[in-house]
Write an enzyme that holds these catalytic residues in place. Structure first.
Site, PDB file in Angstrom:
ATOM      1  N   GLU A 170      39.522  25.648  10.612  1.00 58.81           N
ATOM      2  CA  GLU A 170      39.438  24.385   9.873  1.00 58.81           C
ATOM      3  C   GLU A 170      39.456  24.631   8.376  1.00 58.81           C
ATOM      4  OE1 GLU A 170      36.495  24.622   8.100  1.00 58.81           O
ATOM      5  OE2 GLU A 170      36.140  26.364   9.410  1.00 58.81           O
ATOM      6  N   GLU A 311      38.375  28.716   8.326  1.00 60.03           N
ATOM      7  CA  GLU A 311      39.835  28.831   8.455  1.00 60.03           C
ATOM      8  C   GLU A 311      40.253  29.393   9.811  1.00 60.03           C
ATOM      9  OE1 GLU A 311      41.755  31.094   5.375  1.00 60.03           O
ATOM     10  OE2 GLU A 311      40.890  29.928   3.740  1.00 60.03           O
TER      11      GLU A 311
END
Lengths: 343, 343
Positions: A170, A311
């Site tokens: 994310e 991430e």
């Protein structure tokens, strides 16, 4: 959300998987958690010879109205800049994806800007950022359901495309704040135990974040998972929760990264506990609260490397572990064959 | 062994490496131990853009006279059977090597049988097994020096062949017993803290192992690393110690697997402390004593997955971590470039 009823994982193969593992040319159990992972992959794929050929990281991006309260050390504009960095192949997640032979796609779940089309990007934008959860619900229930449904579809499409593992990552400035609120209400745990420094708060910033989240938490008594997701956001977290549900429906392993991805998995597990056997928890984040959140669902992550980036970086580092675990069941001779010269 | 004087690692590049890492498009330090690993690789290779293209696992095999005392749950003949399994590509190490894109070669350091030639095997046999260290020195000092010299040559040849990382693995029934004695004398640590169940002792077997190792330890007061290696063996451990020395001479990263490989690295570090910055400690073994041995040299392993097999399996699982670490320095954009639209 009755469409997300997930059948309990079929454990019929478990004895045969255990017998196969214990009969390999090594002392029983000597590959430790890698054997548990092999067993899990066998059950997920319903095979005595699970395969991990193609892996994909889906990076869900979204913005948070909570950033108006200064809950992050970074301005919300960084979300867009980082999406562009992913698409240019130059973020940390890209580096780790290359190193681990993993494909990467960015999902615009709700970035607060109009993004130009890009072949590596899925436009699934629900809105340009959530509302400010300190003063009102981050999203409507309809938006929340839509985000979950889209996330599930994305995961099912990835499975249909031939990916054997879906890693969740994310990007969203402010999303440790949303994740802390989700953890507080869904673990549940006292808010103070859920709030950490995120990607880089100083003491004043952390105090501001705590005060803001106390206001947000005091605004609503919601505890039902769908309500909690709608109240606190974000779009990328709801969509990741949907991806967990969709991966389980498609009987595909899902790699859950750090603090924020775990909050999404927690929401999915509270919506449908049957998804948990499909989840592989990758990394214990340096973010305060992550260990406690993992404990609340009885999850033990594979790695502890002091990462606190998100991430999907922690999940990516586990892709090779999954490949190795699958190969335990496909590549190692049986002890019987070794002792009887049948190599 | 004056030929193994290793120059101290050149730390001139360290400030530039730190500046580069801190200027990447991520919060400083947010990749945790992966950044420390990137820094270490940069210093080992003396480059701001270290590379991890080719990786090799060297599995050093040898037999131990100590097995005559019943220190292992397995008969010594298993060493030969497992060497054949490696060469057939069907051992656990082969499975993990395939999964991590790592080449694998077996080094016959001292297996107690004449092995047929095989292209995947290096014949460096010092003798057909060590002597029984419970009653006499495992090997002569000359044999020990020869094993170390050959190990160093093997590592330097691998580096010259283009391998960027050399992972050390081993196979040798009884070698946790030798490793425990090395740890006891070189860490140093009380013998009781060094002895564990190996690959699978029951309580009676463990008691027998302890009693045997007490006899072996009582037989000699040696504390100099070369003497300790010669007294307690084994050939594969001495050769791995040499490989650590050779890798450091060749400025090449060396991945140290579990309990036995760490004992070899410990011996190398006691011979030449300058080798330590070239060592990457892979995995904390489930074998009792490993954590304490690692502590004695200030090493923190990357993984803790309850492995207790050896063969280099823990090291192999770290190869992708090294690849990812190197890519931090080569693939990630600078924050400056991201903020100024230079992607």
């Amino acid at each position: 959300m009755t469409q997300f009823a997930i059948p309990a994982i079929d454990r019929t193969l478990e004895p045969a998987l255990r017998t196969k593992l214990d009969g390999l040319a090594k002392p029983p159990g000597s590959l430790g958690r890698m054997e548990a992972l092999a067993l899990q992959l066998g059950l997920i794929q319903q095979r005595l010879d699970p395969q991990l050929r193609r892996a994909i990281l889906l990076v869900f991006a979204g913005d948070h109205g909570l950033t108006q309260e200064g809950v992050s050390a970074y301005p919300a504009s960084v979300t867009v800049a980082m999406v562009q960095t992913f698409l240019a192949g130059k973020a940390s997640a890209n580096a780790f994806a290359s190193a681990t032979d993993t494909e990467i796609r960015v999902v615009d779940a709700g970035v607060a800007a109009q993004l130009p089309p890009h072949p590596g990007q899925l436009d699934q934008k629900i809105a340009q950022g959530t509302r400010n959860a300190a003063v009102e619900p981050a999203m409507t229930l309809a938006q929340c359901e839509e985000a979950i449904t889209r996330g599930a579809t994305i995961a099912k499409n990835a499975a249909a495309e031939g990916f054997d593992v879906i890693a969740l990552g994310e990007m969203g400035i402010g999303n440790t704040a949303s994740a802390a609120l989700l953890m507080h209400r869904l673990s549940p745990a006292p808010l103070a135990a859920c709030v950490g420094a995120g990607t880089g708060h100083d003491a004043a910033g952390l105090a501001r974040k705590r005060a803001t989240l106390e206001r947000a938490a005091a605004r609503t008594t919601a505890t039902a998972p769908l309500d909690v997701l709608a109240e606190f956001g974000g779009f990328e977290i709801a969509m990741m929760a949907g991806a967990v549900l969709g991966a389980a429906q498609a009987k595909t392993a899902v790699l859950v990264d750090g603090f924020i991805a775990t909050a999404a998995a927690l929401a999915a597990i509270r919506l449908a506990p049957e998804v948990q056997p499909y989840c592989i928890f990758a990394h214990c984040s340096a973010e305060a609260g992550h260990r406690l959140m993992l404990d609340s669902i009885g999850a033990t992550p594979l790695l502890d490397l002091d990462l606190r980036l998100g991430e999907g970086t922690g999940g990516l580092l586990c892709v090779p572990l999954l490949r190795a675990a699958a190969r335990i069941l496909t590549d190692i001779a049986s002890l019987d064959d070794v002792l009887n010269g049948r190599l």
